[in-house]
Write a protein that holds these residues in place. Structure first.
Motif, PDB file in Angstrom:
ATOM      1  N   ALA A  62      35.272  50.754  51.898  1.00 13.19           N
ATOM      2  CA  ALA A  62      35.612  51.009  53.302  1.00 13.19           C
ATOM      3  C   ALA A  62      34.430  51.596  54.062  1.00 13.19           C
ATOM      4  O   ALA A  62      34.157  51.199  55.203  1.00 13.19           O
ATOM      5  CB  ALA A  62      36.809  51.944  53.386  1.00 13.19           C
ATOM      6  N   ARG A  63      33.721  52.514  53.439  1.00 15.83           N
ATOM      7  CA  ARG A  63      32.558  53.118  54.106  1.00 15.83           C
ATOM      8  C   ARG A  63      31.466  52.081  54.345  1.00 15.83           C
ATOM      9  O   ARG A  63      30.780  52.104  55.377  1.00 15.83           O
ATOM     10  CB  ARG A  63      32.030  54.281  53.266  1.00 15.83           C
ATOM     11  N   GLU A  64      31.302  51.154  53.392  1.00 18.72           N
ATOM     12  CA  GLU A  64      30.334  50.082  53.586  1.00 18.72           C
ATOM     13  C   GLU A  64      30.746  49.168  54.739  1.00 18.72           C
ATOM     14  O   GLU A  64      29.906  48.765  55.557  1.00 18.72           O
ATOM     15  CB  GLU A  64      30.212  49.267  52.294  1.00 18.72           C
ATOM     16  N   VAL A  65      32.039  48.840  54.811  1.00 17.41           N
ATOM     17  CA  VAL A  65      32.552  47.983  55.889  1.00 17.41           C
ATOM     18  C   VAL A  65      32.356  48.673  57.240  1.00 17.41           C
ATOM     19  O   VAL A  65      31.959  48.035  58.227  1.00 17.41           O
ATOM     20  CB  VAL A  65      34.042  47.653  55.661  1.00 17.41           C
ATOM     21  N   VAL A  66      32.628  49.963  57.293  1.00 15.09           N
ATOM     22  CA  VAL A  66      32.453  50.732  58.532  1.00 15.09           C
ATOM     23  C   VAL A  66      30.988  50.731  58.957  1.00 15.09           C
ATOM     24  O   VAL A  66      30.663  50.507  60.133  1.00 15.09           O
ATOM     25  CB  VAL A  66      32.964  52.179  58.343  1.00 15.09           C
ATOM     26  N   ASN A  67      30.090  50.965  58.008  1.00 12.68           N
ATOM     27  CA  ASN A  67      28.655  51.000  58.317  1.00 12.68           C
ATOM     28  C   ASN A  67      28.146  49.637  58.786  1.00 12.68           C
ATOM     29  O   ASN A  67      27.335  49.547  59.713  1.00 12.68           O
ATOM     30  CB  ASN A  67      27.868  51.457  57.097  1.00 12.68           C
ATOM     31  N   LEU A  68      28.620  48.565  58.140  1.00 12.07           N
ATOM     32  CA  LEU A  68      28.194  47.217  58.519  1.00 12.07           C
ATOM     33  C   LEU A  68      28.605  46.882  59.952  1.00 12.07           C
ATOM     34  O   LEU A  68      27.953  46.062  60.614  1.00 12.07           O
ATOM     35  CB  LEU A  68      28.791  46.182  57.561  1.00 12.07           C
ATOM     36  N   ASN A  69      29.660  47.514  60.424  1.00 10.92           N
ATOM     37  CA  ASN A  69      30.140  47.275  61.784  1.00 10.92           C
ATOM     38  C   ASN A  69      29.649  48.330  62.774  1.00 10.92           C
ATOM     39  O   ASN A  69      30.139  48.396  63.910  1.00 10.92           O
ATOM     40  CB  ASN A  69      31.663  47.218  61.797  1.00 10.92           C
ATOM     41  N   ASN A  70      28.698  49.156  62.335  1.00 12.80           N
ATOM     42  CA  ASN A  70      28.082  50.184  63.190  1.00 12.80           C
ATOM     43  C   ASN A  70      29.116  51.114  63.816  1.00 12.80           C
ATOM     44  O   ASN A  70      29.051  51.448  65.003  1.00 12.80           O
ATOM     45  CB  ASN A  70      27.251  49.510  64.292  1.00 12.80           C
ATOM     46  N   LEU A  71      30.075  51.548  62.986  1.00 14.26           N
ATOM     47  CA  LEU A  71      31.153  52.398  63.488  1.00 14.26           C
ATOM     48  C   LEU A  71      31.214  53.752  62.783  1.00 14.26           C
ATOM     49  O   LEU A  71      32.215  54.471  62.894  1.00 14.26           O
ATOM     50  CB  LEU A  71      32.504  51.686  63.318  1.00 14.26           C
ATOM     51  N   SER A  72      30.149  54.120  62.086  1.00 11.96           N
ATOM     52  CA  SER A  72      30.173  55.341  61.281  1.00 11.96           C
ATOM     53  C   SER A  72      30.349  56.613  62.118  1.00 11.96           C
ATOM     54  O   SER A  72      30.800  57.636  61.606  1.00 11.96           O
ATOM     55  CB  SER A  72      28.905  55.449  60.431  1.00 11.96           C
ATOM     56  N   GLU A  73      29.994  56.552  63.391  1.00  7.89           N
ATOM     57  CA  GLU A  73      30.160  57.730  64.244  1.00  7.89           C
ATOM     58  C   GLU A  73      31.599  57.923  64.703  1.00  7.89           C
ATOM     59  O   GLU A  73      31.993  59.020  65.100  1.00  7.89           O
ATOM     60  CB  GLU A  73      29.243  57.634  65.462  1.00  7.89           C
ATOM     61  N   ARG A  74      32.389  56.844  64.649  1.00  8.30           N
ATOM     62  CA  ARG A  74      33.776  56.918  65.125  1.00  8.30           C
ATOM     63  C   ARG A  74      34.813  56.811  64.008  1.00  8.30           C
ATOM     64  O   ARG A  74      35.951  57.234  64.197  1.00  8.30           O
ATOM     65  CB  ARG A  74      34.031  55.801  66.145  1.00  8.30           C
ATOM     66  N   VAL A  75      34.424  56.256  62.872  1.00  8.43           N
ATOM     67  CA  VAL A  75      35.380  56.017  61.788  1.00  8.43           C
ATOM     68  C   VAL A  75      34.952  56.768  60.532  1.00  8.43           C
ATOM     69  O   VAL A  75      33.846  56.559  60.025  1.00  8.43           O
ATOM     70  CB  VAL A  75      35.497  54.512  61.469  1.00  8.43           C
ATOM     71  N   LYS A  76      35.829  57.621  60.030  1.00  5.91           N
ATOM     72  CA  LYS A  76      35.556  58.397  58.825  1.00  5.91           C
ATOM     73  C   LYS A  76      36.587  58.059  57.742  1.00  5.91           C
ATOM     74  O   LYS A  76      37.761  57.867  58.043  1.00  5.91           O
ATOM     75  CB  LYS A  76      35.624  59.899  59.121  1.00  5.91           C
ATOM     76  N   ILE A  77      36.128  58.015  56.505  1.00 12.45           N
ATOM     77  CA  ILE A  77      36.995  57.740  55.364  1.00 12.45           C
ATOM     78  C   ILE A  77      37.059  58.985  54.481  1.00 12.45           C
ATOM     79  O   ILE A  77      36.023  59.514  54.065  1.00 12.45           O
ATOM     80  CB  ILE A  77      36.481  56.558  54.525  1.00 12.45           C
ATOM     81  N   ILE A  78      38.271  59.449  54.218  1.00 11.20           N
ATOM     82  CA  ILE A  78      38.473  60.621  53.367  1.00 11.20           C
ATOM     83  C   ILE A  78      39.199  60.192  52.095  1.00 11.20           C
ATOM     84  O   ILE A  78      40.241  59.532  52.162  1.00 11.20           O
ATOM     85  CB  ILE A  78      39.315  61.693  54.090  1.00 11.20           C
ATOM     86  N   GLN A  79      38.644  60.562  50.938  1.00 13.64           N
ATOM     87  CA  GLN A  79      39.341  60.281  49.694  1.00 13.64           C
ATOM     88  C   GLN A  79      40.350  61.396  49.435  1.00 13.64           C
ATOM     89  O   GLN A  79      39.988  62.577  49.358  1.00 13.64           O
ATOM     90  CB  GLN A  79      38.371  60.188  48.519  1.00 13.64           C
ATOM     91  N   GLY A  80      41.607  61.023  49.334  1.00 11.58           N
ATOM     92  CA  GLY A  80      42.637  62.020  49.104  1.00 11.58           C
ATOM     93  C   GLY A  80      44.014  61.392  49.084  1.00 11.58           C
ATOM     94  O   GLY A  80      44.186  60.214  49.424  1.00 11.58           O
TER      95      GLY A  80
END
Length: 205
Positions: A62-80
């Motif tokens: 998921a973090r890779e998909v978010v980064n590929l779409n240049n959304l890392s500043e708006r989308v965060k993934i939490i493992q839990g």
């Protein structure tokens, strides 16, 4: 991809429309992140998307998909665990919560029908309880479920003051039974004013 998404994920990501007051959105059980990416692109005014996912591999993808779409500043993934969502983010932290429980499309059915039904109910209840804890009162939630579980799901949602306000039936194509339902609801909403919206046909998208 080893971590695949389904038609249900695409439907949830596309149909979950947020109003102008929504700033914080949480997806419970965010899988490979495709729902969050779709929502972020279709709702550019929303500043903060958070996915909670228990599976470490899914979180990495998921973090890779978010980064590929240049959304890392708006989308965060939490493992839990989704049951810890209010501890991870705060009680009634979110303006909107979305969820797609995995039971209705995992392809694994117990030979014991009663046990399968109990498993479905338990998983859906966990998602609804977590959504209720993290969602602000009077705010919206969006979810995917199966028509075969609809009556039970309505009871579960209503018991927790998560009131369904609208349903969109999802069809693979015309002339076949619906396999998915898109639910729109509100925490603490009134029971009146329900809408059955126009169907969506996946073959025509």
């Amino acid at each position: 991809m080893a971590v695949k998404h389904t038609h249900a994920s695409i439907v949830l990501g596309i149909l979950s429309q947020m109003d102008s007051k929504t700033t914080k959105v949480v997806e419970l059980g965010s899988g490979n992140g495709v729902v969050l990416v779709l929502m972020a692109k279709l709702n550019p005014h929303v500043e903060n998307f958070v996915g909670i996912e228990i599976n470490e591999k899914y979180c990495q993808v998921a973090r890779e998909v978010v980064n590929l779409n240049n959304l890392s500043e708006r989308v965060k993934i939490i493992q839990g665990d989704i049951q810890d969502s209010s501890n991870l983010l705060g009680h009634e932290w979110a303006d909107c919560v979305v969820f797609n429980p995995p039971f209705h499309n995992d392809g694994k059915k117990s030979q014991n029908n009663e046990r399968f039904l109990e498993r479905n109910v338990d998983i859906f209840d966990e998602f609804v309880s977590s959504a209720r804890n993290i969602l602000k009162y009077g705010h919206k939630f969006f979810a995917i479920t199966s028509p075969k579980n609809m009556l039970i799901d309505v009871e579960t949602l209503t018991a927790k003051q998560m009131i369904i306000k609208a349903i969109v039936p999802i069809y693979g194509k015309r002339g076949v039974d619906s396999k998915l339902l898109f639910l729109e609801g509100k925490k603490g909403g009134k029971k009146g004013g329900f809408k059955m919206k126009a169907p969506v046909f996946l073959s025509e998208l």
